[in-house]
Design an enzyme around this catalytic site. Structure first.
Site, short mmCIF file in Angstrom:
data_model
loop_
_atom_site.label_atom_id
_atom_site.label_comp_id
_atom_site.label_asym_id
_atom_site.label_seq_id
_atom_site.Cartn_x
_atom_site.Cartn_y
_atom_site.Cartn_z
N GLY B 87 9.44 -22.42 38.95
CA GLY B 87 9.02 -23.80 38.71
C GLY B 87 9.97 -24.70 39.46
N SER B 119 11.54 -16.69 41.67
CA SER B 119 11.69 -18.00 42.32
C SER B 119 12.87 -18.78 41.75
CB SER B 119 10.36 -18.75 42.20
OG SER B 119 10.33 -19.89 43.00
N ALA B 120 12.66 -19.87 41.03
CA ALA B 120 13.78 -20.63 40.45
C ALA B 120 14.65 -19.73 39.57
CB ALA B 120 13.26 -21.82 39.65
N HIS B 156 10.80 -17.93 48.38
CA HIS B 156 9.61 -18.33 49.17
C HIS B 156 10.00 -18.56 50.63
CE1 HIS B 156 7.26 -19.05 45.45
NE2 HIS B 156 8.35 -19.63 44.98
N GLU B 191 8.15 -14.06 50.21
CA GLU B 191 7.26 -13.72 49.10
C GLU B 191 6.85 -12.25 49.21
OE1 GLU B 191 4.08 -16.58 49.16
OE2 GLU B 191 5.40 -18.21 48.55
#
Lengths: 232, 232
Positions: B87, B119-120, B156, B191
């Site tokens: 997020g 991700s985060a 990413h 990714e």
């Protein structure tokens, strides 16, 4: 003021697409104070100022870097015109806070000193730098910026390619996430677009539409030559 | 630990490409504590926890949101396993600082509690969050993160399309700008790629190479199955 999304567009030189607009904005100006603090690619203040100087050869106006003045407060207050170039917004804002020149910048912009911003230099004219695309490589004391316009700008605005397989957040998603925390309108300004701000009007220039994001409202495509302030 | 670039890849469901790796990581685990604070698209902590729960139906493991515990320090300390979803990294880090759970997270990761980050959630395992791609929509008290690995991650990670006309900074330019201020190595994780960290090894998994950026050195393509820690 001219607040441009980018300093150049694909296939053309530095500031070239803005030449006619800059000729008008800087009419009668015999020196431009350049703020090089955003340091794209980490280049030095001197090197960046040289690039800006070459960008204004077409008007034959000398460009002086703010960093070269002993009294930078006075340099801003006395400037005939100001140009803030792009790069990293965090670095730019951090440097402006450290040098304590935010209020001088606000004052001269308010009083009508011609101002050109490109990318990060446009971003800082909004209410906050919180819709920048840049990495937080330094931590400024605050994200609050000049507030010369009653909204934020997202420079280099772009929509995903139709066949994109990338799963990272789109620009639109990121701006919508901003609106979960803030009510400030955000203008997504495509490369090749700029705002021409004079008095109480902010006219969109260039050939592409901009996208206006307002909290809890549908996004709005803004046509070239429309006054964005009327849409807020 | 599994630190993944993204929670999904194009054309496949949430966490689906990680199923075999997660089966191994969470073997014997009967409950996962999920940290939903990054709130992608601004969704609620409950809604995000439901998504995470569905993601673990294939292993039939219950997922409980950290926000639902009265004593969140204890919840982390007692957790059998932890999953931090993606997020907005600024929102995630801000929330972790506000709740004061950074040191508990560091301790349980250090002591070997299975950890999944996407991700985060991967980003925060690095030394700082300063190579995030996210917008600074809130301002955390610090950009320092868990430091469970001696580098930073850029999730990413992507290179520009060959025919791109976009003039905004590339990911590589942004990371190079980071290195003007910091010496921390940065791993650009595409990714579909993830790090499998066990003991003193951090093995790159997935089929794509990652890109390692080190200050003042050429960028390095890291091949799948190589140990990234040996390249720092």
């Amino acid at each position: 003021m001219i607040l441009a999304s980018s300093s150049s567009v694909y296939g053309s030189g530095y500031l070239a697409y803005l030449h006619p607009a800059l000729k008008t904005l800087f009419e009668g100006v015999t020196e431009i104070v350049f703020i090089p603090f955003a340091r794209p690619n980490g280049i030095s203040h001197d090197a960046y100022t040289e690039i800006a100087q070459r960008g204004f050869e077409f008007l034959d106006i000398p460009v002086v870097g703010l960093h070269s003045f002993e009294n930078q407060h006075k340099a801003i207050a006395d400037a005939q015109a100001i140009f803030v170039g792009g790069g990293n917004t965090f670095v730019l804002v951090d440097e402006l806070y450290k040098r304590g020149v935010f209020s001088e910048l606000q004052e001269v912009i308010e009083s009508g000193t011609p101002y050109l911003g490109t990318s990060a230099g446009s971003n800082i004219c909004g209410l906050s730098m919180q819709t920048t695309n840049d990495m937080p490589i330094v931590k400024p004391i605050s994200f609050k910026t000049l507030g010369s316009i009653p909204m934020n700008i997202n420079a280099h605005y772009i929509e995903p390619e139709k066949d994109s397989k990338h799963k990272g957040e789109t620009r639109e998603t990121r701006i919508n996430e901003f609106h979960n925390f803030h009510a400030t309108p955000v203008l997504g300004l495509r490369e090749g677009s700029w705002l021409e701000i004079k008095g109480s009007a902010a006219v969109l220039r260039g050939v592409l539409p901009a996208v206006l994001f307002r909290k809890n409202l549908e996004k709005l495509a803004c046509m070239p030559n429309s006054d964005i302030f009327l849409l807020l």
